[in-house]
Design a protein around this motif. Sequence first.
Motif, PDB file in Angstrom:
ATOM      1  N   UNK A   1      47.105  39.925  51.532  1.00  0.00           N
ATOM      2  CA  UNK A   1      48.377  39.339  51.080  1.00  0.00           C
ATOM      3  C   UNK A   1      48.123  38.026  50.336  1.00  0.00           C
ATOM      4  N   UNK A   2      47.215  37.193  50.846  1.00  0.00           N
ATOM      5  CA  UNK A   2      46.892  35.921  50.189  1.00  0.00           C
ATOM      6  C   UNK A   2      46.273  36.155  48.812  1.00  0.00           C
ATOM      7  N   UNK A   3      45.383  37.126  48.713  1.00  0.00           N
ATOM      8  CA  UNK A   3      44.739  37.448  47.431  1.00  0.00           C
ATOM      9  C   UNK A   3      45.793  37.864  46.412  1.00  0.00           C
ATOM     10  N   UNK A   4      46.724  38.722  46.812  1.00  0.00           N
ATOM     11  CA  UNK A   4      47.767  39.178  45.889  1.00  0.00           C
ATOM     12  C   UNK A   4      48.705  38.042  45.497  1.00  0.00           C
ATOM     13  N   UNK A   5      48.997  37.165  46.427  1.00  0.00           N
ATOM     14  CA  UNK A   5      49.881  36.026  46.139  1.00  0.00           C
ATOM     15  C   UNK A   5      49.228  35.065  45.155  1.00  0.00           C
ATOM     16  N   UNK A   6      47.954  34.803  45.344  1.00  0.00           N
ATOM     17  CA  UNK A   6      47.244  33.850  44.491  1.00  0.00           C
ATOM     18  C   UNK A   6      46.867  34.429  43.130  1.00  0.00           C
ATOM     19  N   UNK A   7      46.772  35.742  43.027  1.00  0.00           N
ATOM     20  CA  UNK A   7      46.291  36.382  41.798  1.00  0.00           C
ATOM     21  C   UNK A   7      47.206  36.157  40.599  1.00  0.00           C
ATOM     22  N   UNK A   8      48.485  36.149  40.800  1.00  0.00           N
ATOM     23  CA  UNK A   8      49.456  35.974  39.711  1.00  0.00           C
ATOM     24  C   UNK A   8      49.378  37.089  38.670  1.00  0.00           C
ATOM     25  N   UNK A   9      48.742  38.208  39.048  1.00  0.00           N
ATOM     26  CA  UNK A   9      48.679  39.376  38.168  1.00  0.00           C
ATOM     27  C   UNK A   9      48.394  40.590  39.039  1.00  0.00           C
ATOM     28  N   UNK A  10      48.722  41.777  38.563  1.00  0.00           N
ATOM     29  CA  UNK A  10      48.441  42.995  39.333  1.00  0.00           C
ATOM     30  C   UNK A  10      46.934  43.247  39.447  1.00  0.00           C
ATOM     31  N   UNK A  11      46.492  43.663  40.636  1.00  0.00           N
ATOM     32  CA  UNK A  11      45.071  43.896  40.891  1.00  0.00           C
ATOM     33  C   UNK A  11      44.810  45.328  41.343  1.00  0.00           C
TER      34      UNK A  11
END
Length: 131
Positions: free
Chosen positions: A14-24
């Motif tokens: 969840x943290x990775x997706x929140x910080x990414x600011x783009x779809x991964x």
Amino acid sequence: MTIERKTRQYEAIRAVLTEAKRPLLAQEILSLASVIVPKMSLATVYRNLKGLQANNLITSVLLPGQNPRYEIKTHTHHHHFQCRYCEQVFEVNLCPGGFESFMPEGFTVEDHELILYGECKECSAQKSEES
């Protein structure tokens, strides 16, 4: 809504997706989340993505002929841009709208997805440096 156990892996993803600011892609999520929780598996990533989707916290971004990417669910309508060189996908926060004006008579637009393709800022800068 399902109740998901909030494990270290779940919180890392969840943290990775929140910080990414783009779809991964799931593999990108695994790489980034493994920094937080070492030895995480791709199966763990997919299991947690399923839970995050069930809880309506993330959404999948589907581009033709590609594996799904995942992003934090926002309540704002937006589109996507894919770099043809690095293949990363970025959010585009504007929508041109007005699609009804060129629909055939009697048709009604209920939803749409717009994907733009081109060259991202980083790839453009790399090409300039190589020249």
